[in-house]
Design an enzyme around this catalytic site. Structure first.
Site, PDB file in Angstrom:
ATOM      1  N   PHE A  53      -5.263   2.678   4.327  1.00 27.91           N
ATOM      2  CA  PHE A  53      -6.214   1.928   5.165  1.00 27.91           C
ATOM      3  C   PHE A  53      -5.496   1.128   6.258  1.00 27.91           C
ATOM      4  O   PHE A  53      -5.858  -0.009   6.533  1.00 27.91           O
ATOM      5  CB  PHE A  53      -7.075   0.977   4.331  1.00 27.91           C
ATOM      6  N   ARG A  54      -4.452   1.674   6.863  1.00 30.49           N
ATOM      7  CA  ARG A  54      -3.712   0.946   7.903  1.00 30.49           C
ATOM      8  C   ARG A  54      -4.590   0.785   9.138  1.00 30.49           C
ATOM      9  O   ARG A  54      -4.778   1.709   9.925  1.00 30.49           O
ATOM     10  CB  ARG A  54      -2.423   1.673   8.251  1.00 30.49           C
ATOM     11  N   HIS A  93      -4.017  -9.498  -5.113  1.00 30.20           N
ATOM     12  CA  HIS A  93      -5.393  -9.377  -4.623  1.00 30.20           C
ATOM     13  C   HIS A  93      -6.383  -9.023  -5.735  1.00 30.20           C
ATOM     14  O   HIS A  93      -7.479  -8.527  -5.456  1.00 30.20           O
ATOM     15  CB  HIS A  93      -5.473  -8.321  -3.520  1.00 30.20           C
ATOM     16  N   VAL A 151      -4.828  -3.091  -5.532  1.00 27.28           N
ATOM     17  CA  VAL A 151      -5.850  -3.420  -6.539  1.00 27.28           C
ATOM     18  C   VAL A 151      -6.125  -2.243  -7.466  1.00 27.28           C
ATOM     19  O   VAL A 151      -7.066  -2.276  -8.264  1.00 27.28           O
ATOM     20  CB  VAL A 151      -7.170  -3.871  -5.860  1.00 27.28           C
ATOM     21  N   ASP A 152      -5.297  -1.195  -7.394  1.00 29.92           N
ATOM     22  CA  ASP A 152      -5.570   0.054  -8.109  1.00 29.92           C
ATOM     23  C   ASP A 152      -5.232   0.017  -9.594  1.00 29.92           C
ATOM     24  O   ASP A 152      -5.606   0.921 -10.348  1.00 29.92           O
ATOM     25  CB  ASP A 152      -4.841   1.231  -7.455  1.00 29.92           C
ATOM     26  N   ALA A 189       0.809  -1.220   0.000  1.00 30.74           N
ATOM     27  CA  ALA A 189       0.000   0.000   0.000  1.00 30.74           C
ATOM     28  C   ALA A 189       0.839   1.266   0.000  1.00 30.74           C
ATOM     29  O   ALA A 189       0.427   2.303  -0.519  1.00 30.74           O
ATOM     30  CB  ALA A 189      -0.937   0.002   1.206  1.00 30.74           C
ATOM     31  N   CYS A 228     -25.459 -12.500 -17.661  1.00 33.42           N
ATOM     32  CA  CYS A 228     -26.804 -12.876 -17.181  1.00 33.42           C
ATOM     33  C   CYS A 228     -27.642 -11.695 -16.733  1.00 33.42           C
ATOM     34  O   CYS A 228     -28.835 -11.845 -16.468  1.00 33.42           O
ATOM     35  CB  CYS A 228     -26.675 -13.888 -16.037  1.00 33.42           C
ATOM     36  N   CYS A 265     -20.668 -17.642 -14.816  1.00 33.38           N
ATOM     37  CA  CYS A 265     -19.647 -18.122 -15.746  1.00 33.38           C
ATOM     38  C   CYS A 265     -18.288 -17.740 -15.193  1.00 33.38           C
ATOM     39  O   CYS A 265     -18.186 -17.029 -14.195  1.00 33.38           O
ATOM     40  CB  CYS A 265     -19.854 -17.523 -17.150  1.00 33.38           C
TER      41      CYS A 265
END
Length: 277
Positions: free
Chosen positions: A37-38, A132, A114-115, A26, A173, A145
């Protein structure tokens, strides 16, 4: 050794390297202005409304957030998606690419973030392992699927309630979609993209089994030790490793590896001054 001496040793490691692995937590995003977000307090500092209603990140990062109340789940993840989309990766990404171009190393990146900022900064997708997953991709919440799609819409958030106005839907879907990120207690994550990245990563390690490999670990702490575990696991694959650990708070590492107690961007700038001169 002081920081300047360790910078000089880091430069020597890199000048003698045949391959480069960048592992990033991070802290890599903090220099771009992103929150890390620690712990609960770090999360609540970034999202004070959640503190007011007594919800932490672990309560949001569950499959039920998307099966039971997708407006709630996408309120948080949609806000993060918009933040990451509007943020420019800091100069350190470009410095790494410049080193790679100038010195001709084989290279790879592994990140818990995840950025999507390694790809956004210009790193080829086939040289990125997102441990992640990525918030830039979605899957069916069921799933109906094993397909993953790009998230290509603007997510509208009512910031007074942190609820999503236009929940993304599955293109196959028509049901609810969710981020292609493994959640807590998640049995429905579609891991096809992540497995492909992991295979590419293991292939990189295999072809550099006997190479002089330098690992630059940036902003990876011990609270969530995923990246540190990846760094440590490389010894199973490669024999000739030097590690440069960059962290302003938790930089300790045993010799002969190097500790740089500063931010990622500061370290990369100072290394670059000597490496490319």
């Amino acid at each position: 050794m002081n920081l300047q001496d360790n910078i000089k040793t880091s430069i020597e490691f890199l000048k003698n390297a045949e391959a480069l692995l960048v592992t990033a937590g991070a802290g890599m995003g903090v220099d771009s202005g992103l929150p890390d977000f620690r712990g609960k307090q770090g999360f609540w500092t970034a999202y004070p409304l959640y503190e007011k209603i007594g919800i932490d990140m672990y309560e949001i990062a569950r499959p039920a957030s998307f099966t039971e109340d997708p407006q709630f789940g996408w309120g948080f993840y949609g806000h993060r998606f918009n933040l990451y989309q509007s943020t420019t990766p800091h100069q350190g990404f470009q410095l790494l690419l410049k080193w790679i171009d100038r010195l001709g190393w084989d290279y790879f990146t592994a990140t818990s973030n995840v950025d999507g900022h390694f790809e956004k900064a210009g790193f080829p997708p086939e040289r990125v392992y997102e441990i992640h997953g990525s918030i830039n991709h979605i899957q069916c919440v069921k799933p109906c699927c094993q397909t993953i799609w790009d998230l290509d819409q603007v997510i509208e958030i009512d910031e007074s309630t942190m609820r999503c106005v236009n929940v993304p839907v599955c293109p196959n879907c028509g049901g609810t979609a969710r981020p292609s990120i493994p959640l807590y207690g998640d049995w429905h994550f579609v891991g096809t993209r992540l497995e492909g990245q992991r295979r590419n990563f293991l292939n990189f390690l295999e072809r550099n089994r006997n190479s002089a490999l330098v690992i630059i670990e940036i902003g990876a702490g011990t609270t969530m030790p995923v990246v540190r575990n990846v760094t440590g696991s490389i010894y199973r694959y490669c024999k000739n490793i030097n590690i440069i650990r960059i962290n302003p708070l938790e930089s300790e590492i045993d010799s002969p590896h190097i500790s740089l107690k500063c931010s990622g961007l500061e370290a990369l700038k100072r290394i670059s001054e000597g490496l490319l001169s």
